[in-house]
Structures are given as C-alpha cells and as structure tokens.
Enzyme design. Structure first.
Site, PDB file in Angstrom:
ATOM      1  N   THR A 195      -6.157 -10.879  -4.795  1.00 22.35           N
ATOM      2  CA  THR A 195      -6.895  -9.492  -5.121  1.00 22.35           C
ATOM      3  C   THR A 195      -6.880  -9.265  -6.540  1.00 22.35           C
ATOM      4  O   THR A 195      -5.545  -9.157  -7.110  1.00 22.35           O
ATOM      5  CB  THR A 195      -6.357  -8.380  -4.488  1.00 22.35           C
ATOM      6  OG1 THR A 195      -6.326  -8.612  -3.074  1.00 22.35           O
ATOM      7  CG2 THR A 195      -6.681  -6.950  -4.818  1.00 22.35           C
ATOM      8  N   LYS A 232     -12.192  -4.462  -1.560  1.00 21.62           N
ATOM      9  CA  LYS A 232     -10.748  -4.781  -1.476  1.00 21.62           C
ATOM     10  C   LYS A 232      -9.923  -3.696  -2.135  1.00 21.62           C
ATOM     11  O   LYS A 232      -8.847  -3.206  -1.576  1.00 21.62           O
ATOM     12  CB  LYS A 232     -10.167  -5.897  -1.529  1.00 21.62           C
ATOM     13  CG  LYS A 232      -8.537  -6.438  -1.603  1.00 21.62           C
ATOM     14  CD  LYS A 232      -8.124  -6.076  -0.222  1.00 21.62           C
ATOM     15  CE  LYS A 232      -6.698  -6.326  -0.161  1.00 21.62           C
ATOM     16  NZ  LYS A 232      -6.119  -7.715  -0.651  1.00 21.62           N
ATOM     17  N   LYS A 234      -0.632  -2.305  -9.273  1.00 21.45           N
ATOM     18  CA  LYS A 234      -1.562  -3.191  -9.676  1.00 21.45           C
ATOM     19  C   LYS A 234      -3.012  -2.770  -9.121  1.00 21.45           C
ATOM     20  O   LYS A 234      -3.921  -2.596  -9.860  1.00 21.45           O
ATOM     21  CB  LYS A 234      -1.175  -4.653  -9.347  1.00 21.45           C
ATOM     22  CG  LYS A 234      -2.576  -5.614  -9.837  1.00 21.45           C
ATOM     23  CD  LYS A 234      -1.852  -7.132  -9.328  1.00 21.45           C
ATOM     24  CE  LYS A 234      -2.047  -7.389  -7.826  1.00 21.45           C
ATOM     25  NZ  LYS A 234      -3.466  -7.596  -7.298  1.00 21.45           N
TER      26      LYS A 234
END
Length: 272
Positions: free
Chosen positions: A95, A170, A238
């Site tokens: 990701t 995502k 993140k």
C-alpha cells in the site's frame, strides 16, 4: 507463468505459499534468511538478490511495507528492474502512494516492462484461505495476464481502472476503517459511561445494523485501541496521510471521514 515473490511477512507469506501450492514455478527473496525457512518443504526456489529473482520470473509480486521499501527493491543497483526482461510484469501489492507506482512505470516502460498496482486487504488468514481482496490498477490486458496468479490467494480480484486506481481505492478503504475505529471506540465508551457493559454492547451491535469490521477489532481488544495501536498504528497514520495528500492535490475537502480518522490517530497517540 514463472512467479517471483518478495515480502514474506504476515500477509505476503501466505500469499506466496498459495502461489507455490497452486503449482506455479516460484522464486523467493527476503532480506532475512529466516523468512525463507517456512518454504523449505516446498518446491520454491530462493534467489540471492531481487535482480536474480526477477530474471527467473515472468511476474514479480512485491509485498513490502512502504514507498521507500518499494523504490529500493525495484530500482536499487541489484533491484528487480535490473533483472526483469521485456514483456514481464511487476505487481505492487504494497500500500503506497499512487505516484510511486506511476514513477516506477515511467522507468519500467523503457525496458518493456509493465506495472500494475494491486494492494490487498484481508490479512494473513484470508490469504491462506484464498479470499483476499485485491484492488488492481493498470492496463486491462496486463491485469488479465496476472489475474490467474492473483486468484490463487484472492477472491475477489477487482480491476478499478488505470495504474494508481488500486492504490487510491485501498487508501480510501483504510481511511474509512481508521475513521470507524474512533466511532466504534467512542460508542462503547459512551455506553460504559451510561451503564452498559462494553463487551455486551459490542455483542449486540455486532448483530445489528451498526456492525463493522472496525467494531469487531475494538470488541476483540476489550473495547480499547491499545492492541490496534501497537500493531497497526504507524501503518494507519501512513495511509491516512497518503489519502489526505491525494485529496489536497486535487483540491477536494475530505470532510468528516478525515476528521474521524484524525480522531482515531489522536486516540492512539493519547490513550485514555
């Protein structure tokens, strides 16, 4: 198709094993040799470097942690691109920011190599059962070439559009999950203050219209965010930062979902 797999962690490890057990010629590489021990009972080969792995593969699957890791493994002096042949495919399961995949694609295309972004969701157990969700961005013909490999560990495999679309989806998924953690934890805390046992309230809500994956994680952790913070706090931070950046670039105000996600991060930083 010959497959190379890099990133044998809690989620990548079961993915790699599914590929091997499905009969594909598979080559593995890991920074830590201990990560490879679990495959000693399989036909999987071990490469000495990412470049060596890539040279033996038609499809390289990458499942490392973040943007810097992806760039290092792909573009380093002995990285994946140093060994890949024209016509091969690199699938980024990590990701990361969509621009990371686009930047790598700009480099790879000069070598005749295709890239798809294919982040996953579901965890190691889902990978082992072949029911991960894979969100894919890239050219349709390239996605279809890679799909049989993805389907060894995933169901469904969803093609969302051009390169970067998988990463964007995502990140949106993770934004909403992070936001839901705060609302779930706050609801259980409110119930406790009013006199309803959090575990019993969680049991009730999990069978009602307000059920969510985030609620399940909060309930299983005893109503607190501590366990989630320890295991996933940095990753959540993140991913929320990445999607906030994407929204800022296109001039879109994320609204209450980002506010709720920020509330989760604040609760992780300052547990009560």
């Amino acid at each position: 198709m010959r497959v190379g797999f890099i990133g044998l962690g809690s989620q990548g490890g079961p993915m790699a094993r599914r590929i091997v057990e499905s009969g594909y010629e598979t080559t593995l590489w890991a920074r830590r040799t201990a990560s490879l021990e679990a495959y000693a009972d399989t036909p999987a080969k071990v490469a000495a470097s990412p470049a060596e792995l890539a040279a033996a593969s038609d499809l390289v699957c990458l499942c490392v942690v973040g943007d810097a890791d992806v760039r290092e493994v792909v573009t380093g002096a002995d990285g994946v691109l140093a060994g890949m042949s024209a016509g091969s495919i690199l699938a980024v399961h990590s990701t990361v920011h969509p621009d990371t995949c686009r930047d790598l694609a700009d480099i790879a295309v000069t070598q005749g190599i295709s890239i798809v972004d294919a982040p996953v969701s579901g965890g190691g157990a889902a990978a082992a059962d072949g029911r991960l969700l894979v969100m894919v961005g890239g050219s349709a013909d390239i996605v279809e070439r890679a799909r049989p490999i993805f389907e060894t560990y995933a169901d469904p495999v969803v093609h969302l559009g051009p390169l970067g679309a998988g990463q964007t989806a995502k990140l949106l998924n993770n934004l909403l999950f992070t936001a839901n953690l705060a609302t779930a934890a706050s609801t259980l805390a409110l119930g406790s203050a009013i006199g309803i046992d959090p575990s019993r309230l969680g049991e009730v809500i999990s069978h009602g219209t307000a059920d969510s994956f985030a609620l399940g994680r909060i309930v299983s952790a005893g109503g607190a965010l501590d366990r989630i913070a320890a295991h996933a706090g940095p990753l959540l931070r993140k991913d929320v930062g990445l999607i906030a950046n994407l929204a800022e670039v296109v001039g879109v105000e994320p609204g209450i979902v980002l506010d709720a996600a920020d509330a989760t991060l604040a609760m992780i930083d300052h547990p009560r």
